[in-house]
Design a protein around this motif. Structure first.
Motif, PDB file in Angstrom:
ATOM      1  N   GLY A 288       0.814  -1.012   0.101  1.00 56.83           N
ATOM      2  CA  GLY A 288       0.088   0.244   0.026  1.00 56.83           C
ATOM      3  C   GLY A 288       0.950   1.247  -0.403  1.00 56.83           C
ATOM      4  N   ASP A 289       1.879   1.531   0.817  1.00 57.21           N
ATOM      5  CA  ASP A 289       2.753   2.021   0.876  1.00 57.21           C
ATOM      6  C   ASP A 289       3.691   2.546   0.128  1.00 57.21           C
ATOM      7  N   ILE A 290       4.308   2.066  -0.009  1.00 60.73           N
ATOM      8  CA  ILE A 290       5.127   1.367  -0.887  1.00 60.73           C
ATOM      9  C   ILE A 290       5.895  -0.041  -2.364  1.00 60.73           C
ATOM     10  N   VAL A 291       4.517  -1.192  -1.580  1.00 61.60           N
ATOM     11  CA  VAL A 291       4.626  -1.829  -2.991  1.00 61.60           C
ATOM     12  C   VAL A 291       2.863  -3.082  -2.795  1.00 61.60           C
ATOM     13  N   ALA A 292       2.635  -3.220  -4.131  1.00 61.16           N
ATOM     14  CA  ALA A 292       1.303  -3.786  -3.793  1.00 61.16           C
ATOM     15  C   ALA A 292       1.697  -5.060  -5.286  1.00 61.16           C
ATOM     16  N   ASP A 293       0.886  -5.531  -4.556  1.00 56.45           N
ATOM     17  CA  ASP A 293       0.275  -7.694  -5.793  1.00 56.45           C
ATOM     18  C   ASP A 293      -1.272  -7.198  -5.980  1.00 56.45           C
TER      19      ASP A 293
END
Ligand SMILES: NC(=O)c1ccc[n+]([C@@H]2O[C@H](COP(=O)([O-])OP(=O)(O)OC[C@H]3O[C@@H](n4cnc5c(N)ncnc54)[C@H](O)[C@@H]3O)[C@@H](O)[C@H]2O)c1
Length: 268
Positions: free
Chosen positions: A148-153
């Motif tokens: 959410g804040d840095i990465v996501a799949d």
């Protein structure tokens, strides 16, 4: 002689029946805290017994409560205060994650994440803060995520949205309560093997969930997932007086998983 870092502290830990909450509870007891283990599941009693077995004399109470329900969280806080006195630390760990393609994600699924992941932390903070203020302050540790804040799949829209929101809540509460001596920080974990991640692995690869978990480790520079007690160590530090000048921080704990820029460039 150095005292255990949480000696005499009273902590309330949500989502403590399993997974990371169990690891946080175990670590808090190791460092001398008196804890209230809160969970939606009555399994929390068996988990508390397991920790008592490891640490005879451990001071633990349990509360079956839904973090999404403010009245139930007020009751859990009251139970903690009655057993041990004012709360020093609130570990807002309970959270949920369900995967679905964005266009197929129902409003119910979206709201489920908002209710537990955002309102649950909100409720826990609002319920615990008056007790902290009555005793001169305290510490709050919130389980955000790198997601959410840095990465996501793909498929994590509701989860990522709610976990990023917790960074905003952390920062605002940190500023708002700094002069009243409540520190507020959040953890941003990569992956640990917990019932949540085992469920996500089934949703990602129903034919071979174990492969989905092994493949997470492949992408982590340390080549493994976190252990729940490693996350417990971070929560213990942030809840202790050793972290006395740390507030509003986002602490990444991910074995380096958010570091690689590519999977192809480099010397090893
Ligand atoms: N496991 C990971 O890799 C990972 C990574 C990043 C962040 N996190 C976050 O850490 C926290 C714990 O994750 P986990 O993997 O241990 O999850 P988990 O599903 O394995 O365990 C969560 C625990 O919380 C309880 N719970 C769920 N909803 C609740 C509610 N409404 N009220 C009270 N208790 C409730 C469950 O009964 C369970 O015991 C979550 O907030 C999650 O988003 C986990």
């Amino acid at each position: 002689m150095v005292q255990p870092k949480l000696e005499g502290k009273v902590a309330i830990i949500t989502g403590a029946a399993a997974g990371l909450g169990e690891g946080i509870a175990e670590t808090y007891v190791k460092y001398g805290a008196k804890i209230c283990m809160v969970d939606l599941s009555a399994d929390v009693d068996a988990t508390a017994d397991r920790i008592r077995g490891m640490y005879p004399g451990a001071e633990i109470v349990t509360a079956v409560a839904n973090v999404a329900d403010r009245a139930q969280m007020d009751a859990a806080v009251a139970k903690t205060v009655e057993a041990f006195g004012p709360i020093n630390v609130a570990c807002c760990n309970a959270g949920v994650c369900r995967l679905a393609p964005f266009e197929q994600m129902s409003d119910e699924m979206r709201d489920f994440h908002i209710d537990v992941n955002i309102k649950g932390v909100w409720n826990t903070c609002q319920a615990a803060i008056p007790s902290m203020l009555s005793n001169g302050g305290g510490a709050i540790v919130i389980a955000s995520s790198v997601t959410g804040d840095i990465v996501a799949d793909a498929g994590e829209a509701a989860y990522a949205m709610t976990k990023a929101a917790l960074v905003g809540l952390t920062k605002c509460l940190a500023v708002e309560y700094a002069d009243r001596h409540i520190r507020v920080n959040c953890s941003q974990l990569g992956y640990a093997r917990t019932p949540m991640v085992e469920k996500m692995a089934v949703e990602s690869n129903p034919d071979d969930p174990e492969a989905a978990i092994n493949d997470i480790a492949v992408g982590v520079p340390m080549k493994r997932l976190a252990k729940p007690t490693e996350v417990g160590e971070l929560f213990a530090f942030l809840g202790s007086d050793e972290a006395s000048y740390i507030t509003g921080a986002q602490m990444v704990i991910d074995g380096g998983s958010t570091l690689p820029e590519t999977m192809s460039i480099g010397t090893n």
